[in-house]
Design a protein around this motif. Structure first.
Motif, short mmCIF file in Angstrom:
data_model
loop_
_atom_site.label_atom_id
_atom_site.label_comp_id
_atom_site.label_asym_id
_atom_site.label_seq_id
_atom_site.Cartn_x
_atom_site.Cartn_y
_atom_site.Cartn_z
N LEU A 1 -4.18 27.29 55.41
CA LEU A 1 -2.86 27.80 55.06
C LEU A 1 -2.61 27.66 53.56
O LEU A 1 -2.93 26.61 52.97
N PRO A 2 -2.02 28.67 52.96
CA PRO A 2 -1.59 28.51 51.56
C PRO A 2 -0.39 27.59 51.49
O PRO A 2 0.44 27.54 52.41
N VAL A 3 -0.29 26.85 50.38
CA VAL A 3 0.84 25.96 50.14
C VAL A 3 1.56 26.49 48.91
O VAL A 3 1.02 26.46 47.79
N VAL A 4 2.77 27.03 49.09
CA VAL A 4 3.54 27.58 47.99
C VAL A 4 4.35 26.46 47.35
O VAL A 4 5.11 25.76 48.04
N VAL B 1 7.48 30.79 57.40
CA VAL B 1 7.56 29.65 56.50
C VAL B 1 7.73 28.37 57.27
O VAL B 1 8.55 28.28 58.20
N GLU B 2 6.95 27.38 56.92
CA GLU B 2 7.11 26.04 57.48
C GLU B 2 7.11 25.03 56.35
O GLU B 2 6.63 25.31 55.25
N LEU B 3 7.65 23.85 56.62
CA LEU B 3 7.65 22.76 55.65
C LEU B 3 6.58 21.75 56.04
O LEU B 3 6.10 21.75 57.18
N GLU C 1 2.31 35.74 58.81
CA GLU C 1 1.32 34.80 58.27
C GLU C 1 1.97 33.45 58.00
O GLU C 1 2.96 33.37 57.26
N PRO C 2 1.43 32.36 58.57
CA PRO C 2 2.04 31.06 58.31
C PRO C 2 1.76 30.60 56.88
O PRO C 2 0.67 30.80 56.35
N GLN D 1 18.82 21.67 56.07
CA GLN D 1 19.36 22.96 56.50
C GLN D 1 18.28 23.98 56.80
O GLN D 1 18.58 25.13 57.14
N PHE D 2 17.02 23.58 56.69
CA PHE D 2 15.92 24.51 56.91
C PHE D 2 15.81 24.91 58.38
O PHE D 2 15.89 24.07 59.28
N ARG D 3 15.62 26.20 58.61
CA ARG D 3 15.35 26.73 59.93
C ARG D 3 14.21 27.74 59.81
O ARG D 3 14.31 28.68 59.04
N ALA D 4 13.18 27.52 60.61
CA ALA D 4 12.06 28.46 60.60
C ALA D 4 12.44 29.70 61.38
O ALA D 4 12.66 29.65 62.59
#
Length: 932
Positions: free
Chosen positions: A776-779, A735-737, A703-704, A695-698
């Motif tokens: 890129l940071p990875v949360v 936000v990206e995956l 900032e990426p 269900q993810f939608r960017a």
């Protein structure tokens, strides 16, 4: 072996408690906190006093040696022996009564010092002796050692704080003893029984040696060496109980103790003084004592510098005034004003805030253990071996200078610290004990050091007793006549010499039975983890991290060691497991190596909480040792069902999520749980109707940032990931995956699937590689995943530059948002924060607390310990009960104390445990920030 089996059978027939002669138990009890190792015959864990009596009867009838053992934090070898060990700490640990009016408490021998102090505190009283090990040392052990601590300045050592003892001798005599009037003594001697023979012998000793005792015993408070023959003198009331204090289990065993309680000053302040060197600090002690402190501790730059070099307690060290040596002086009063007034009577930095005082004391309590390993692995480690001599505090400065000169002349290095108010100095010196040349050098040093102490009117032991380390040196201090008096005292109590033989009196050579001596030849083995460490690399070196101080046996505070806290089983403490691994590498008691069932069973009870990484002063990393061991053990053994059902959850969760309704129904079906190895009364997590990834939608701009959609928050709690996306976008992020679904592989480690874990990490690095290269940071939402990236990744792939980048660029939500100065708003007035164990161990909760407090809400962050779930641990039938008990130790009470608070818990396992046991809804910090 046949005789051992007969002894074991006889004990099991006679005793209702546990009789343990297995290899695992003997290995766990083979060492204490000293340099010594002796493998016991077996261990008895009595449930009742009758069990102790029966154990003694069975052993006595066969002439088998007996060793009563407390918390085994002894540093001179008195808690190890080739004997049947009687350990009362598991079951006989009650405070039986507190008489506030009489200032007395009656306790069982296994009661922990802090438990007695807590019971006394309810009446405004305390038990004054408080060694640095007060959170785990037992009263029986303190009586055996004549233990002390910082506050002996206020109220003396253990010997001054014991009124009466109920004792048991090797031949079965059982009686209460204490001060004895002339009439009572005459009556006892007239009985013609075992007690009368003992008392008659003691009376003869007192009469024969009275003048020599008065002349030959040092006139200092911390005379702990030798037997307390002075307590038998008329001026001390022929106090038989106090004569036994400090006898190290060589004479009799304590069944009950009546302890003296003193008033505990309700208000305290700490004054810290800095000095150019430790000698100057010693010179200042007489003036400090004249001000009437209740404690006066000293420490030198070697302790502080060691902590600094390890990056430990830096905020606390910053509180110290300038100098290269320090005195920490505590004053007490009925009011804060009184305590402050006393504190201002000496010149120094006065601290009245209780939290700051506690932090400063922690430097003193943990500093020596934390610096016990040599950074860089070059040269011998600082070890005990000349640990606790005491001299007249009025002459302390001179002694310290001569002692330092002696250390330097022998080419050693040391740190100096201790109870300066009583002239008791602790020294961790880098003795070389692994070569015969080193032992010869050590022996010469000890002999000269003993003569130096005698020159200053001191005692070879001022706190830790004699045991094997000091026993051989006692003639230097006491001379031949008093040594003969000691032998007669021992013989009066134990004519067969079966009580802890070879300790204190007629002791074994001080260089015999060394744990890491010249005969120590551990097996060098190849491992999957690198075991990189500032103190030397490799599994053998890692196994030496534990020095036996037993902080893992503390029953409250911090996180480690949850399985010990639930069971009180030595093998399930970090120390116990470390001893088993050390014995495995030695190959004498545990001969099966990686295939040992005893080691496997002990490690199977490890929750891999990583609490020892932070709570243990030497940062023993039992979670890593467990994963490494299991990886080899399962090369020759089939893995359990849970390894396939829970260990490989990252592999099959995507399949289960295709048909969530069917999967959820089948997962909690009785037969399925049985096949999967899940406890019948545990409910497995439910798959969500849709995964977060589906269900993810960017939608954001800015900032990426990569949001790591882990297995659990993707398949089971997608609302958490959705909330994180919302919050990150509100913070101005796009936000990206990850380009495709990947799993960190955390569940693999519990079952030793390190090859699979490494492949999982290789996939993670391959997928995230381009975004890592772009900076890129990875949360990361799940603390268990983040701990993999910051910990295990480095150990499995130490030379991969992408691994270093991921470890640096992976961030929890709070750390990332704090950097963004995120504006927090929440509808919650009160928030209770429970942090995941890995978070507590590796990066802490400070960022979470700061972020939540910025909302203006009241934030509670009590010490909630471990939740007890620990991935799959709480689901296994053999562990489900312990899992609940662990939660009930600290977490459940903390939740009950804050009924209206929103519960924030970011760990998936923690949330499952809390919701299952309490019915309270939990929120990931991202959900709270999103207003869910």
């Amino acid at each position: 072996m046949v005789e051992s089996e007969r002894l074991q059978a006889a004990l099991r027939h006679a005793v209702s408690g546990e009789v343990r002669f297995d290899k695992g138990m003997r290995a766990a009890y083979a060492s204490d906190a000293s340099n010594y190792r002796q493998v016991p015959i077996g261990v008895v864990l009595p449930r009742t006093v009758a069990d102790i009596v029966e154990t003694m009867r069975v052993c006595s009838s066969r002439g088998v040696p007996v060793l009563p053992r407390g918390g085994a934090t002894s540093q001179n070898g008195q808690a190890v022996n080739v004997a049947v060990i009687i350990d009362c700490s598991k079951y006989l640990h009650r405070v039986l009564s507190v008489d506030a009016q009489a200032h007395l408490a009656r306790v069982e021998p296994g009661v922990v010092c802090d438990a007695l102090r807590d019971a006394a505190a309810a009446h405004g009283l305390t038990f004054a002796p408080d060694p640095a090990t007060h959170s785990r040392c037992t009263l029986g052990g303190m009586i055996g050692n004549n233990s002390c601590g910082p506050h002996s300045v206020m109220a003396g050592t253990t010997v001054q704080n014991i009124e009466r003892l109920e004792v048991l001798t090797y031949d079965g005599a059982r009686f209460w003893c204490g001060p004895t009037s002339d009439a009572d003594l005459k009556q006892i001697i007239s009985k013609n029984d075992s007690q009368s023979k003992i008392y008659g012998g003691l009376k003869a000793i007192a009469d024969k040696y009275a003048d020599r005792i008065r002349a030959g015993f040092p006139k200092i408070r911390r005379r702990v060496s030798g037997y307390n023959l002075d307590q038998l003198l008329p001026e001390n009331g022929f106090n038989v109980a106090r004569s036994l204090v400090g006898s190290e289990g060589t004479c009799a065993l304590t069944l009950q103790a009546e302890a003296r309680l003193v008033k505990s000053p309700p208000h305290r302040v700490l004054v810290v003084l800095g000095f150019p060197d430790i000698g100057a600090a010693g010179d200042a002690v007489p003036g400090v004592l004249a001000a009437g402190p209740i404690a006066c501790e000293g420490l030198d730059e070697a302790i502080i510098g060691g902590l600094r070099s390890r990056g430990l307690r830096l905020d606390d060290i910053a509180l110290l005034p300038p100098g290269r040596a320090w005195l920490m002086v505590e004053f007490g009063g009925d009011t804060e004003q009184e305590a402050v007034r006393k504190g201002k009577s000496i010149s120094g930095s006065l601290v009245s805030d209780r939290n700051l005082i506690s932090r400063l004391w922690t430097i003193r309590e943990t500093g020596a253990s934390a610096t016990a390993l040599n950074l860089g692995g070059k040269g011998p480690d600082p070890v005990v071996g000349w640990e606790d001599a005491a001299v007249d505090p009025m002459r302390l400065g001179g002694y310290l200078r001569e002692f330092q000169a002696l250390v330097q002349r022998f080419g050693y290095r040391t740190s100096l610290y201790g109870h300066f108010g009583d002239g008791c100095i602790h020294a961790r010196i880098n003795f070389e004990l692994r070569t015969h040349t080193g032992l010869t050098h050590w022996r010469r040093f000890l002999t000269e050091a003993a003569h130096l102490v005698v020159k200053y009117g001191g005692s070879l032991s001022g706190e830790h007793g004699d045991g094997q380390a000091k026993g051989e040196l006692l003639p230097i201090m006491f001379g031949p006549e008093l040594m003969e008096a000691f032998r007669e005292f021992k013989h009066a109590w134990d004519p067969q010499h079966r009580m802890n033989p070879g300790k204190l009196i007629d002791a074994l050579p001080l260089d015999a039975n060394l744990r890491l001596g010249p005969e120590y030849k551990p097996v060098n083995i190849k491992t999957r983890f690198s075991f990189l460490s500032p103190v030397g690399d490799g599994f053998v070196r890692a196994s030496e991290h534990c020095i036996g101080m037993g902080k893992c046996r503390a029953r409250a505070g911090g996180t480690m060691c949850p399985s010990y806290r639930a069971t009180h089983e030595e093998r399930y403490s970090t120390r116990g497991r470390a001893r088993l691994l050390a014995e495995m590498l030695r190959g004498e008691v545990i001969t099966e190596g990686w295939a040992s069932d005893e080691v496997k069973e002990a490690l199977d009870w490890c929750l891999a909480c990583k609490g020892c990484r932070s709570d243990c002063p030497t940062h023993t990393d039992m979670a890593a040792y467990k994963a490494e061991f299991m990886s080899h053990y399962y090369e020759t053994h089939p893995r359990p069902r849970q390894a396939w059902s829970m260990g490989r959850i990252g592999e099959w969760a995507p399949l289960g999520s295709l048909f969530p309704g069917i999967t959820n129904f089948m997962a909690n079906f009785g037969l399925t749980k049985g096949l999967a190895g899940v406890a019948a009364d545990r409910t497995l997590p439910r798959f969500a109707s849709r995964t977060f990834r589906s269900q993810f939608r960017a939608t954001g701009k800015g900032e990426p940032v990569v949001l790591f959609d882990d297995t659990f928050n993707n398949h089971f709690r997608p609302d958490t990931a959705a909330a994180a996306q919302e919050v990150l976008e509100r913070a101005g992020c796009a936000v990206e995956l990850p380009a495709r679904r990947v799993c960190c592989g955390r569940p693999y480690y519990d079952y030793g699937m390190l090859d699979e874990a490494k492949r999982a990490l290789e996939r993670v690095l391959q997928v995230l590689g381009p975004r890592l290269d772009a900076g890129l940071p990875v949360v990361v939402l799940e603390p268990g995943c983040l701990s993999v990236f910051r910990d295990e990744l480095r150990q499995l792939m130490p030379d991969d530059p992408r691994a270093a980048r991921l470890a640096a660029q992976a961030l929890p939500v709070a750390e990332f948002l704090n950097k963004k100065n995120f504006n927090v708003t929440t509808r919650q007035n009160k928030i209770l924060l429970h942090s995941h164990c890995h978070q507590k161990a590796l990066w802490g909760a400070q960022a979470d607390i700061a972020l939540l407090k910025s909302s203006g809400s009241e934030v509670l962050a009590p010490d909630t310990g471990c939740c007890g779930m620990a991935g799959s641990f709480g689901y296994r039938p053999q562990h489900a009960g312990a899992s609940r008990r662990i939660a009930e130790l600290a977490l459940v009470p903390a939740l009950a104390a804050a009924p209206g608070a929103a519960v924030v818990a970011s760990g998936f396992s923690c949330r499952e445990q809390i919701e299952t046991l309490t019915g309270r809804r939990t929120l990931h910090i991202a959900e709270l920030l999103a207003g869910r």
